[in-house]
Scaffold this motif. Structure first.
Motif, PDB file in Angstrom:
ATOM      1  N   UNK A  75      14.021  -1.339   1.576  1.00 45.84           N
ATOM      2  CA  UNK A  75      14.327   0.049   1.245  1.00 45.84           C
ATOM      3  C   UNK A  75      12.999   0.773   1.093  1.00 45.84           C
ATOM      4  N   UNK A  76      12.569   1.418   2.147  1.00 48.43           N
ATOM      5  CA  UNK A  76      11.237   2.039   2.164  1.00 48.43           C
ATOM      6  C   UNK A  76      11.123   3.220   1.198  1.00 48.43           C
ATOM      7  N   UNK A  77      12.250   3.843   0.835  1.00 46.67           N
ATOM      8  CA  UNK A  77      12.174   4.971  -0.100  1.00 46.67           C
ATOM      9  C   UNK A  77      11.805   4.507  -1.506  1.00 46.67           C
ATOM     10  N   UNK A  78      12.014   3.226  -1.792  1.00 44.16           N
ATOM     11  CA  UNK A  78      11.683   2.680  -3.114  1.00 44.16           C
ATOM     12  C   UNK A  78      10.361   1.923  -3.124  1.00 44.16           C
ATOM     13  N   UNK A  79       9.728   1.825  -1.958  1.00 48.47           N
ATOM     14  CA  UNK A  79       8.525   1.003  -1.882  1.00 48.47           C
ATOM     15  C   UNK A  79       7.400   1.736  -1.170  1.00 48.47           C
ATOM     16  N   UNK A  80       6.250   1.761  -1.798  1.00 52.28           N
ATOM     17  CA  UNK A  80       5.080   2.356  -1.157  1.00 52.28           C
ATOM     18  C   UNK A  80       4.512   1.430  -0.089  1.00 52.28           C
ATOM     19  N   UNK A  81       4.544   0.141  -0.377  1.00 53.91           N
ATOM     20  CA  UNK A  81       3.931  -0.835   0.524  1.00 53.91           C
ATOM     21  C   UNK A  81       4.870  -2.028   0.723  1.00 53.91           C
ATOM     22  N   UNK A  82       5.703  -2.000   1.760  1.00 56.99           N
ATOM     23  CA  UNK A  82       6.657  -3.093   1.970  1.00 56.99           C
ATOM     24  C   UNK A  82       6.009  -4.458   2.124  1.00 56.99           C
ATOM     25  N   UNK A  83       4.809  -4.525   2.681  1.00 62.56           N
ATOM     26  CA  UNK A  83       4.153  -5.821   2.836  1.00 62.56           C
ATOM     27  C   UNK A  83       3.893  -6.497   1.501  1.00 62.56           C
TER      28      UNK A  83
END
Length: 154
Positions: A75-83
């Motif tokens: 969920x990219x809206x909740x995460x600045x850096x998915x990695x």
């Protein structure tokens, strides 16, 4: 970028098939002197084309009977850096490959474990607690027909 000639490609081709070739056997296989082979190998290693020499093991002989591919969407809206979310997974021995991918998922992991029970435990302990997970899809390999094949060099 290093320019590779036919001798470099022949060296890479031969070593991918048998990295234990002696310098003498390798020089015969590619029609170069041992000193020329040695210099070329040193350059290929220095330039990062040869990244190392590895031992391949039979997972089943080690009791690792299940290979699974786990696709993860974040969920990219909740995460600045998915990695950052998958960084902990990269340190786990069960994860032998991790790729960012196009399509419906963001990452695909190749996981090798002892059993379906071990896979279930891995999913519950390592994947489910990850922050920002939106979707997880798991596929279990029924059989491995080819693994760690050589890269095309010709």
């Amino acid at each position: 970028m290093t320019t590779l000639d036919r001798f470099d490609l022949a060296l890479l081709h031969a070593l991918q098939r048998d990295a234990r070739l002696t310098l003498g056997a390798l020089s015969e296989a590619v029609s170069l002197s041992p000193s020329q082979c040695s210099r070329r190998l040193a350059r290929l290693e220095r330039d990062g084309i040869i990244q190392g020499y590895a031992l391949r093991l039979d997972p089943r002989a080690l009791g690792l009977a299940v290979t699974a591919f786990i696709s993860i969407s974040m969920d990219k809206s909740r995460m600045d850096r998915p990695l950052d979310a998958v960084a902990a997974l990269l340190a786990r021995d069960e994860v032998i490959e991790c790729h960012t991918i196009t399509g419906d998922h963001d990452f695909v992991l190749k996981v090798v474990v002892e059993s379906l029970g071990a896979l279930s435990a891995f999913l519950a302990e390592a994947i489910s607690p990850l922050e920002g997970i939106q979707n997880v899809a798991t596929q279990v390999a029924m059989d491995t027909l080819k693994s760690n094949g050589p890269l095309k060099t010709r």
